[in-house]
Write a protein that holds these residues in place. Structure first.
Motif, PDB file in Angstrom:
ATOM      1  N   ALA C  13       0.846  -1.204   0.000  1.00 39.54           N
ATOM      2  CA  ALA C  13       0.000   0.000   0.000  1.00 39.54           C
ATOM      3  C   ALA C  13       0.880   1.252   0.000  1.00 39.54           C
ATOM      4  CB  ALA C  13      -0.926   0.000   1.214  1.00 39.54           C
ATOM      5  N   GLY C  14       1.974   1.209   0.757  1.00 38.85           N
ATOM      6  CA  GLY C  14       2.913   2.327   0.770  1.00 38.85           C
ATOM      7  C   GLY C  14       3.572   2.517  -0.585  1.00 38.85           C
ATOM      8  N   VAL C  15       3.989   1.428  -1.201  1.00 40.30           N
ATOM      9  CA  VAL C  15       4.585   1.502  -2.540  1.00 40.30           C
ATOM     10  C   VAL C  15       3.596   2.125  -3.516  1.00 40.30           C
ATOM     11  CG1 VAL C  15       5.303   0.091  -4.523  1.00 40.30           C
ATOM     12  CG2 VAL C  15       6.219  -0.384  -2.238  1.00 40.30           C
ATOM     13  N   PHE C  16       2.344   1.674  -3.436  1.00 35.40           N
ATOM     14  CA  PHE C  16       1.292   2.174  -4.317  1.00 35.40           C
ATOM     15  C   PHE C  16       1.123   3.687  -4.146  1.00 35.40           C
ATOM     16  CE2 PHE C  16      -3.121   2.592  -5.791  1.00 35.40           C
ATOM     17  CZ  PHE C  16      -3.072   1.825  -6.943  1.00 35.40           C
ATOM     18  N   ALA C  17       1.036   4.138  -2.906  1.00 41.72           N
ATOM     19  CA  ALA C  17       0.823   5.570  -2.644  1.00 41.72           C
ATOM     20  C   ALA C  17       2.014   6.400  -3.095  1.00 41.72           C
ATOM     21  CB  ALA C  17       0.547   5.793  -1.160  1.00 41.72           C
ATOM     22  N   CYS C  18       3.238   5.914  -2.811  1.00 42.00           N
ATOM     23  CA  CYS C  18       4.435   6.645  -3.239  1.00 42.00           C
ATOM     24  C   CYS C  18       4.480   6.737  -4.763  1.00 42.00           C
ATOM     25  CB  CYS C  18       5.701   5.937  -2.754  1.00 42.00           C
ATOM     26  SG  CYS C  18       6.007   6.147  -1.006  1.00 42.00           S
ATOM     27  N   ALA C  19       4.137   5.644  -5.439  1.00 40.59           N
ATOM     28  CA  ALA C  19       4.176   5.639  -6.901  1.00 40.59           C
ATOM     29  C   ALA C  19       3.154   6.616  -7.473  1.00 40.59           C
ATOM     30  CB  ALA C  19       3.930   4.233  -7.431  1.00 40.59           C
ATOM     31  N   ILE C  20       1.988   6.701  -6.836  1.00 39.49           N
ATOM     32  CA  ILE C  20       0.992   7.675  -7.304  1.00 39.49           C
ATOM     33  C   ILE C  20       1.520   9.096  -7.147  1.00 39.49           C
ATOM     34  CG2 ILE C  20      -1.225   8.744  -6.670  1.00 39.49           C
ATOM     35  CD1 ILE C  20      -2.411   6.011  -6.394  1.00 39.49           C
ATOM     36  N   PHE C  41       8.268   4.546 -10.141  1.00 45.82           N
ATOM     37  CA  PHE C  41       9.009   3.408  -9.596  1.00 45.82           C
ATOM     38  C   PHE C  41      10.127   3.870  -8.661  1.00 45.82           C
ATOM     39  CE2 PHE C  41      12.312  -0.025 -10.401  1.00 45.82           C
ATOM     40  CZ  PHE C  41      11.701  -0.973  -9.588  1.00 45.82           C
ATOM     41  N   ILE C  42      10.866   4.896  -9.095  1.00 48.25           N
ATOM     42  CA  ILE C  42      11.968   5.401  -8.266  1.00 48.25           C
ATOM     43  C   ILE C  42      11.433   6.018  -6.971  1.00 48.25           C
ATOM     44  CG2 ILE C  42      13.764   7.181  -8.140  1.00 48.25           C
ATOM     45  CD1 ILE C  42      14.435   6.576 -11.032  1.00 48.25           C
ATOM     46  N   THR C  43      10.307   6.736  -7.054  1.00 50.66           N
ATOM     47  CA  THR C  43       9.721   7.299  -5.836  1.00 50.66           C
ATOM     48  C   THR C  43       9.356   6.187  -4.854  1.00 50.66           C
ATOM     49  OG1 THR C  43       8.776   9.082  -7.186  1.00 50.66           O
ATOM     50  CG2 THR C  43       7.912   8.836  -4.954  1.00 50.66           C
ATOM     51  N   ALA C  44       8.886   5.066  -5.393  1.00 51.19           N
ATOM     52  CA  ALA C  44       8.437   3.973  -4.531  1.00 51.19           C
ATOM     53  C   ALA C  44       9.593   3.189  -3.920  1.00 51.19           C
ATOM     54  CB  ALA C  44       7.520   3.035  -5.317  1.00 51.19           C
ATOM     55  N   VAL C  45      10.646   2.930  -4.703  1.00 53.47           N
ATOM     56  CA  VAL C  45      11.702   2.044  -4.195  1.00 53.47           C
ATOM     57  C   VAL C  45      13.038   2.735  -3.960  1.00 53.47           C
ATOM     58  CG1 VAL C  45      10.621   0.081  -5.362  1.00 53.47           C
ATOM     59  CG2 VAL C  45      12.570   1.223  -6.438  1.00 53.47           C
ATOM     60  N   GLY C  46      13.154   4.031  -4.332  1.00 54.55           N
ATOM     61  CA  GLY C  46      14.453   4.706  -4.268  1.00 54.55           C
ATOM     62  C   GLY C  46      15.090   4.692  -2.888  1.00 54.55           C
ATOM     63  N   GLY C  47      14.296   4.973  -1.851  1.00 50.58           N
ATOM     64  CA  GLY C  47      14.855   4.993  -0.506  1.00 50.58           C
ATOM     65  C   GLY C  47      15.378   3.630  -0.088  1.00 50.58           C
ATOM     66  N   GLY C  48      14.634   2.583  -0.404  1.00 52.25           N
ATOM     67  CA  GLY C  48      15.058   1.224  -0.064  1.00 52.25           C
ATOM     68  C   GLY C  48      16.302   0.793  -0.826  1.00 52.25           C
ATOM     69  N   LEU C  63      14.705  -3.803  -6.606  1.00 51.86           N
ATOM     70  CA  LEU C  63      14.926  -4.168  -8.009  1.00 51.86           C
ATOM     71  C   LEU C  63      14.698  -5.652  -8.263  1.00 51.86           C
ATOM     72  CD1 LEU C  63      18.233  -2.186  -8.758  1.00 51.86           C
ATOM     73  CD2 LEU C  63      15.872  -1.417  -8.949  1.00 51.86           C
ATOM     74  N   SER C  64      14.797  -6.481  -7.226  1.00 51.13           N
ATOM     75  CA  SER C  64      14.759  -7.926  -7.459  1.00 51.13           C
ATOM     76  C   SER C  64      13.410  -8.554  -7.139  1.00 51.13           C
ATOM     77  CB  SER C  64      15.853  -8.618  -6.635  1.00 51.13           C
ATOM     78  OG  SER C  64      15.628  -8.427  -5.263  1.00 51.13           O
ATOM     79  N   ASP C  65      12.552  -7.852  -6.404  1.00 46.29           N
ATOM     80  CA  ASP C  65      11.238  -8.404  -6.045  1.00 46.29           C
ATOM     81  C   ASP C  65      10.192  -7.795  -6.982  1.00 46.29           C
ATOM     82  OD1 ASP C  65       8.731  -8.923  -4.953  1.00 46.29           O
ATOM     83  OD2 ASP C  65       9.458  -8.821  -2.905  1.00 46.29           O
ATOM     84  N   TRP C  66       9.647  -8.652  -7.859  1.00 46.70           N
ATOM     85  CA  TRP C  66       8.762  -8.132  -8.916  1.00 46.70           C
ATOM     86  C   TRP C  66       7.504  -7.453  -8.367  1.00 46.70           C
ATOM     87  CZ3 TRP C  66       3.875  -9.983  -8.865  1.00 46.70           C
ATOM     88  CH2 TRP C  66       3.671 -11.202  -8.208  1.00 46.70           C
ATOM     89  N   SER C  67       7.099  -7.783  -7.121  1.00 48.54           N
ATOM     90  CA  SER C  67       5.845  -7.201  -6.635  1.00 48.54           C
ATOM     91  C   SER C  67       5.942  -5.676  -6.496  1.00 48.54           C
ATOM     92  CB  SER C  67       5.422  -7.842  -5.312  1.00 48.54           C
ATOM     93  OG  SER C  67       6.378  -7.598  -4.316  1.00 48.54           O
ATOM     94  N   TYR C  68       7.153  -5.172  -6.203  1.00 52.55           N
ATOM     95  CA  TYR C  68       7.310  -3.719  -6.134  1.00 52.55           C
ATOM     96  C   TYR C  68       7.134  -3.096  -7.513  1.00 52.55           C
ATOM     97  CZ  TYR C  68       9.159  -4.361  -1.437  1.00 52.55           C
ATOM     98  OH  TYR C  68       9.306  -4.683  -0.123  1.00 52.55           O
ATOM     99  N   LEU C  69       7.804  -3.687  -8.501  1.00 48.47           N
ATOM    100  CA  LEU C  69       7.739  -3.138  -9.858  1.00 48.47           C
ATOM    101  C   LEU C  69       6.311  -3.147 -10.377  1.00 48.47           C
ATOM    102  CD1 LEU C  69       9.215  -2.064 -12.375  1.00 48.47           C
ATOM    103  CD2 LEU C  69       9.544  -4.427 -13.096  1.00 48.47           C
ATOM    104  N   THR C 129      15.084   5.153   4.090  1.00 53.99           N
ATOM    105  CA  THR C 129      14.132   4.287   3.381  1.00 53.99           C
ATOM    106  C   THR C 129      12.808   5.008   3.182  1.00 53.99           C
ATOM    107  OG1 THR C 129      15.145   2.402   4.516  1.00 53.99           O
ATOM    108  CG2 THR C 129      13.051   2.012   3.394  1.00 53.99           C
ATOM    109  N   ALA C 130      12.391   5.733   4.220  1.00 57.80           N
ATOM    110  CA  ALA C 130      11.080   6.374   4.175  1.00 57.80           C
ATOM    111  C   ALA C 130      11.056   7.622   3.293  1.00 57.80           C
ATOM    112  CB  ALA C 130      10.624   6.733   5.586  1.00 57.80           C
ATOM    113  N   VAL C 131      12.129   8.406   3.310  1.00 55.30           N
ATOM    114  CA  VAL C 131      12.064   9.689   2.606  1.00 55.30           C
ATOM    115  C   VAL C 131      12.912   9.735   1.334  1.00 55.30           C
ATOM    116  CG1 VAL C 131      11.667  10.860   4.808  1.00 55.30           C
ATOM    117  CG2 VAL C 131      13.971  10.829   3.841  1.00 55.30           C
ATOM    118  N   GLY C 132      13.772   8.743   1.115  1.00 60.25           N
ATOM    119  CA  GLY C 132      14.682   8.780  -0.034  1.00 60.25           C
ATOM    120  C   GLY C 132      13.977   8.852  -1.372  1.00 60.25           C
ATOM    121  N   GLY C 133      12.894   8.086  -1.510  1.00 58.75           N
ATOM    122  CA  GLY C 133      12.188   8.082  -2.788  1.00 58.75           C
ATOM    123  C   GLY C 133      11.589   9.432  -3.128  1.00 58.75           C
ATOM    124  N   GLY C 134      11.016  10.093  -2.124  1.00 60.14           N
ATOM    125  CA  GLY C 134      10.426  11.412  -2.369  1.00 60.14           C
ATOM    126  C   GLY C 134      11.481  12.449  -2.717  1.00 60.14           C
TER     127      GLY C 134
END
Lengths: 207, 207, 207
Positions: C13-20, C41-48, C63-69, C129-134
């Motif tokens: 849900a967090g990934v979804f919201a960040c990506a939006i 995608f970068i907004t969602a996973v960049g911090g991680g 990058l390796s877990d397809w569910s994020y992408l 992790t939390a703020v890097g993507g933004g």
């Protein structure tokens, strides 16, 4: 010239073209000598450095192989010293750049697989290898990355990386698989340049 | 005070000066408290973090050694709370900053060599250690990195890193080699500030 | 639904919201299809990704877990294709985003501890992790990161990561510690949104 030598030559041609695009953009922003050379170098090797960090290949080959540094510095000095000549060579530079894009995408994806990572990682990092330097260039020069706004550029890299990964997954012979993937990326990029293909979205007006 | 203690003191003086420059720039952009502290910290340790990622030294020492964090936070709070004082101290801050530049470049290059990497990697990452934080600061604050546009800054770092690497390659005694490299970078930086030396290119008009 | 399933659901849900949020900002900058998807995608996973590079966990799980992408691409396509709907859902998206912030901060800090790193690294990388993507989103879109300028955002992440680390240091049971840390971050974020709390500094006028 055997296949391996041809491959190294294509790789360095790509580095050369990327470095020229970096140096040209840096000159427009009136960077100093060090700045122009540094932006040229980062444009040329930035994507590969990120790929190497992500697959755990330290130090990144872009920093440890002197041929990349020398090629990028020569390209930057050429751009500084012979600007009008470089401008007249705009079309060959575009061709080299498309070659570099293709070679970077395909070799980047292959390297990720060779380090034992999965298909998703290989496709994402192949694309990153190809487009990362151009994005770093535009971020350093304080503008929205051009390749995220117009033209089929990253998409062509994605295609090349995907064909390579699909082929390796299916166990195809690497001899011609590599060339097929490079050719697909290269042709798509040239066609999109020739016919002005793009992926622009028409949503801004509607909202 | 022995040499090692002096060295740590110089390193933290550099962190302090870099953090002040980061906090000052962040205040001008009207960042909030967290933003000012974060930009100060990244300016101080950003270059070293990139170096550590590239040489495979995880976690980066800039994140794991609390003395960096505490020094950077103190510098940020001082800048916020005593802005006029910090402005009056502009000249000492420039001196500290030049010291930090020199110490970061030389220790960065040495650390890369100590991790078994080659001369090119050591010179590139020594320079990165010294200038990476300032580049990250300007990218975060949405401006073209100042050190790529004017003054002899990165060039001084390149000189310091190169002298250290050349000396280690030739087997010189590390005792005075480190200080020689630091002094060369420091003197070049101060002379260029004093006499306005720069590497600006005069090509924009011609084209 | 057991705790683990709930946890994965909150993470996505967090990934979804960040990506939006990434796709929405990218559309405003008129990026093309590839650009919008990539920024989402970068907004969602960049911090991680940055966290994983810093703790030596390659390849980064983002990058390796397809569910994020898949989640990020779906969110981007939804934003492109159903802009008005997404706008009407602004409040649920803010809630999801606060959830994502909390989950990312706490799991990020826990992962750093699980890799054997110290408390400081865990708190800093949980927050990253939390703020890097933004931050990456705003740097790519050429603007000063919003979260460094206004609202309690990174501060809430810092609180969540700190509670998790403090609790693990004191040997508290992880069952409810994780939920306590997530709840603290979430509640602080929602309260600051509701009451307009911020950390703005009033120094610009004085100087």
């Amino acid at each position: 010239m055997n296949a391996q030598t041809l491959f190294v030559a294509l790789d360095l041609a790509g580095v050369f073209a990327c470095a020229i695009s970096g140096a040209t953009a840096a000159l427009q922003r009136r960077l100093d000598l060090f700045g122009v050379v540094m932006v040229a170098f980062i444009t040329a090797v930035g994507g590969g450095v990120v790929r190497d960090l992500c697959i755990g290949a330290t130090p990144p080959v872009g920093l440890s192989d002197w041929s990349y540094l020398v090629t990028a510095v020569l390209a930057a000095l050429l751009t500084i010293g012979a600007g009008p000549l470089v401008e007249r060579l705009a079309y060959p530079v575009l061709l080299f750049d498309a070659l570099g894009l293709s070679v970077f995408a395909v070799t980047g994806a292959h390297k990720a697989l060779a380090y034992g990572h999965n298909y998703e990682v290989a496709i994402l990092l192949g694309t990153t290898t190809a487009v990362g330097g151009g994005i770093a260039r535009d971020v350093l020069l304080n503008r929205v990355p051009a390749i995220l706004r117009k033209e089929i550029y990253a998409t062509a890299a994605l295609l090349g990386a995907s064909i390579l990964v699909l082929g390796e997954a299916l166990g195809w012979s690497r001899n011609w698989l590599t060339w097929l993937a490079i050719a697909a990326c290269f042709v798509l990029r040239l066609l999109s340049l020739r016919y002005g293909w793009h992926l622009r979205l028409n949503v801004a007006e509607r909202r």
